[in-house]
Design an enzyme around this catalytic site. Structure first.
Site, mmCIF file in Angstrom:
data_model
loop_
_atom_site.group_PDB
_atom_site.id
_atom_site.type_symbol
_atom_site.label_atom_id
_atom_site.label_comp_id
_atom_site.label_asym_id
_atom_site.label_seq_id
_atom_site.Cartn_x
_atom_site.Cartn_y
_atom_site.Cartn_z
ATOM 1 N N TRP A 181 0.825 -1.207 0.000
ATOM 2 C CA TRP A 181 0.000 0.000 0.000
ATOM 3 C C TRP A 181 0.857 1.254 0.000
ATOM 4 C CZ3 TRP A 181 -3.715 1.505 -2.314
ATOM 5 C CH2 TRP A 181 -4.771 2.299 -1.861
ATOM 6 N N GLY A 241 -11.027 3.290 1.843
ATOM 7 C CA GLY A 241 -12.042 3.011 0.844
ATOM 8 C C GLY A 241 -11.780 1.694 0.146
ATOM 9 N N SER A 265 -10.214 -0.571 -1.997
ATOM 10 C CA SER A 265 -8.976 -0.470 -2.777
ATOM 11 C C SER A 265 -8.027 -1.611 -2.464
ATOM 12 C CB SER A 265 -8.279 0.855 -2.460
ATOM 13 O OG SER A 265 -8.131 1.011 -1.058
ATOM 14 N N LYS A 306 -14.675 -4.456 8.496
ATOM 15 C CA LYS A 306 -14.965 -5.216 7.273
ATOM 16 C C LYS A 306 -13.973 -6.362 7.100
ATOM 17 C CE LYS A 306 -11.411 -3.306 4.972
ATOM 18 N NZ LYS A 306 -10.339 -3.904 4.154
ATOM 19 N N SER A 363 -7.678 -9.944 -1.634
ATOM 20 C CA SER A 363 -7.910 -9.692 -0.209
ATOM 21 C C SER A 363 -7.210 -10.730 0.666
ATOM 22 C CB SER A 363 -9.421 -9.712 0.077
ATOM 23 O OG SER A 363 -9.667 -9.759 1.464
ATOM 24 N N ARG A 364 -6.306 -10.281 1.505
ATOM 25 C CA ARG A 364 -5.619 -11.198 2.418
ATOM 26 C C ARG A 364 -6.613 -11.842 3.378
ATOM 27 N NH1 ARG A 364 -0.668 -7.237 4.348
ATOM 28 N NH2 ARG A 364 -0.001 -6.593 2.260
ATOM 29 N N ASN A 365 -7.587 -11.061 3.823
ATOM 30 C CA ASN A 365 -8.554 -11.590 4.784
ATOM 31 C C ASN A 365 -9.443 -12.649 4.139
ATOM 32 O OD1 ASN A 365 -8.234 -9.780 7.343
ATOM 33 N ND2 ASN A 365 -8.142 -8.376 5.620
#
Length: 338
Positions: free
Chosen positions: A14, A139, A141, A194, A257-259
Site C-alpha cells: 500500500w 475506501g 482499494s 470489514k 484480499s488477504r482476509n
C-alpha cells in the site's frame, strides 16, 4: 500544481502503491522502510517485487532507511504500516518530527489491548503540537490495482475538511478519485471491521457455500458494523459510502484480499497457525476480531457473525457448526436488527 514532498512510512504494497500515485502526480514521494533489500530494490531497480510483483515504479519514487531523511521537508507524512506496529512507529515519528505536519494513515484495524482506533493511537503517541491535522485515507482499494492504475475511489476523512482537501488534491488523478468526509470514526470502524466479515466470506467460500450465503453474510455483517459504529459516535450514513459498504464489497469478493484468502483456507480445514504461516503477510482481520470480541461485549452490542468468526479463529469452533448456529438463531424482523 506545485511539487510537494510526501513521506510514506512503510514499504509494503500500500505504501508503495501510494508512492506511485504521488509520482504520477509530479510530487516527490520518499518511502521509509526497515529492510535494506527492499529499500535498495526500490532505488536501484524501481521495483518492489515482494509486495508488488511485475510493477515498474516511476524513477521519482525514492526509498530510505532513515526516518529523518524521509520526513525532512515533507508537507504530508503517510503512515502505511500494520496496526501492530503503529505505536512503536509513532513514538519514533514523534521524536523525529520538527514542525507541525499533516499526518495521513491508511491502516485498518483496532488495537486489541485498548479498543482504540488507529487515529486514537496516533493521537496518544504524536504530540498535538506536531500534528497539523490527522487524515484517514480509506475506501475500496487493493494496492495491486492502484499500482496498475486501474480506476479506484477513496475517501479522505478528517474533522478539518481543509486538511482533507489538501490530501485529496495531492492524490487525485484520472485513475484515483478522492472524496472528502468529516466522519473519522465511521471511516475507521468501517475499514477495520470489514476485515472480520471478509474472513467470514472466505470461510463461506472455502466451505463451498454459494453466492446466497456470502450475500447474506455481507449484508448482516454490515448491520453489525453499523451497530457498533453508531454506538461509538459514527454517522450511520458513512456505512453506505466508500469506507463502509464499498470497502466491505471489495474485501469480501476479491482474491487480492488477504482476509478473504485467509478465511478461504480456514473454510477448507486449515488451522489459524498454518494459514498465517502460509500467508506471510499481516491478516488484519484476525487481530481486529480479537479486539472487537471484547469491545462488543463491553458495549453490549449484538454481533453474532463477528462472535462466530472469533470462535472459529480462537476457540477451534467448527466452521460448519458455526454457520448452522447462525442460521438457527431466533427469528426477527429485519428492520429491528440493524
Amino acid at each position: 500544481m506545485t511539487q510537494k514532498k510526501v513521506a510514506i512510512l512503510g514499504a509494503g504494497s500500500w505504501g508503495t502503491g501510494l508512492a506511485l500515485v504521488l509520482a504520477d502526480n509530479n510530487h516527490k514521494p520518499v518511502i521509509w522502510g526497515n529492510l535494506d533489500k527492499i529499500v535498495n530494490e526500490i532505488n536501484e531497480s524501481h521495483t518492489n517485487s515482494h509486495y508488488l510483483p511485475d510493477i515498474i515504479l516511476p524513477t521519482e519514487v525514492k526509498a530510505t532507511l532513515s526516518l529523518d531523511e524521509a520526513i525532512d521537508g515533507a508537507e504530508i507524512v503517510v503512515i502505511a504500516i500494520p496496526t501492530n506496529a503503529m505505536r512503536v512507529v509513532c513514538k519514533q515519528l514523534n521524536e523525529a518530527l520538527k514542525e507541525p505536519t499533516i499526518l495521513v494513515h491508511v491502516s485498518k484495524g483496532i488495537e486489541p489491548e485498548t479498543n482504540l482506533r488507529m487515529s486514537e493511537v496516533i493521537e496518544e503517541e504524536v504530540d498535538a503540537t506536531k500534528r497539523k491535522a490527522l487524515v484517514v485515507l480509506s475506501g475500496p482499494s487493493h494496492a495491486e490495482e492502484v499500482a496498475l492504475r486501474h480506476p479506484t475511489t477513496l475517501c479522505a476523512s478528517c474533522k478539518d475538511l481543509k486538511a482533507a482537501e489538501i490530501v485529496q488534491d495531492r492524490f487525485i488523478n484520472n485513475n484515483l478519485r478522492i472524496y472528502t468526509n468529516d466522519d473519522v470514526i465511521g471511516a475507521e470502524i468501517g475499514g477495520a471491521l470489514k476485515n472480520i466479515i471478509a474472513l467470514g466470506a472466505g470461510i463461506s467460500d472455502g466451505l463451498g457455500y454459494g453466492d446466497n450465503a456470502k450475500a447474506a453474510l455481507m449484508t448482516r455483517g454490515m448491520a453489525e458494523i453499523t451497530r457498533l459504529g453508531v454506538a461509538v459516535g459514527s454517522n450511520p450514513q458513512t456505512f453506505y459510502g466508500l469506507t463502509g459498504i464499498g470497502d466491505l464489497i471489495v474485501t469480501c469478493t476479491s482474491v487480492h484480499s488477504r482476509n478473504w484468502r485467509a478465511g478461504n483456507m480456514l473454510g477448507k480445514g486449515e488451522n489459524l497457525d498454518e494459514v498465517l504461516e502460509k500467508m506471510g503477510m499481516v491478516v488484519e482481520g484476525v487481530r481486529t476480531a480479537k479486539a472487537v470480541h471484547g469491545w462488543a461485549k463491553k458495549l453490549d452490542i449484538d454481533m453474532p457473525i463477528t462472535e462466530s468468526i472469533y470462535a472459529i479463529l480462537f476457540e477451534n469452533k467448527d466452521a460448519r457448526e458455526a454457520v448452522d448456529l447462525l442460521m438457527g438463531r431466533k427469528k426477527k424482523i429485519e428492520k429491528e436488527s440493524f
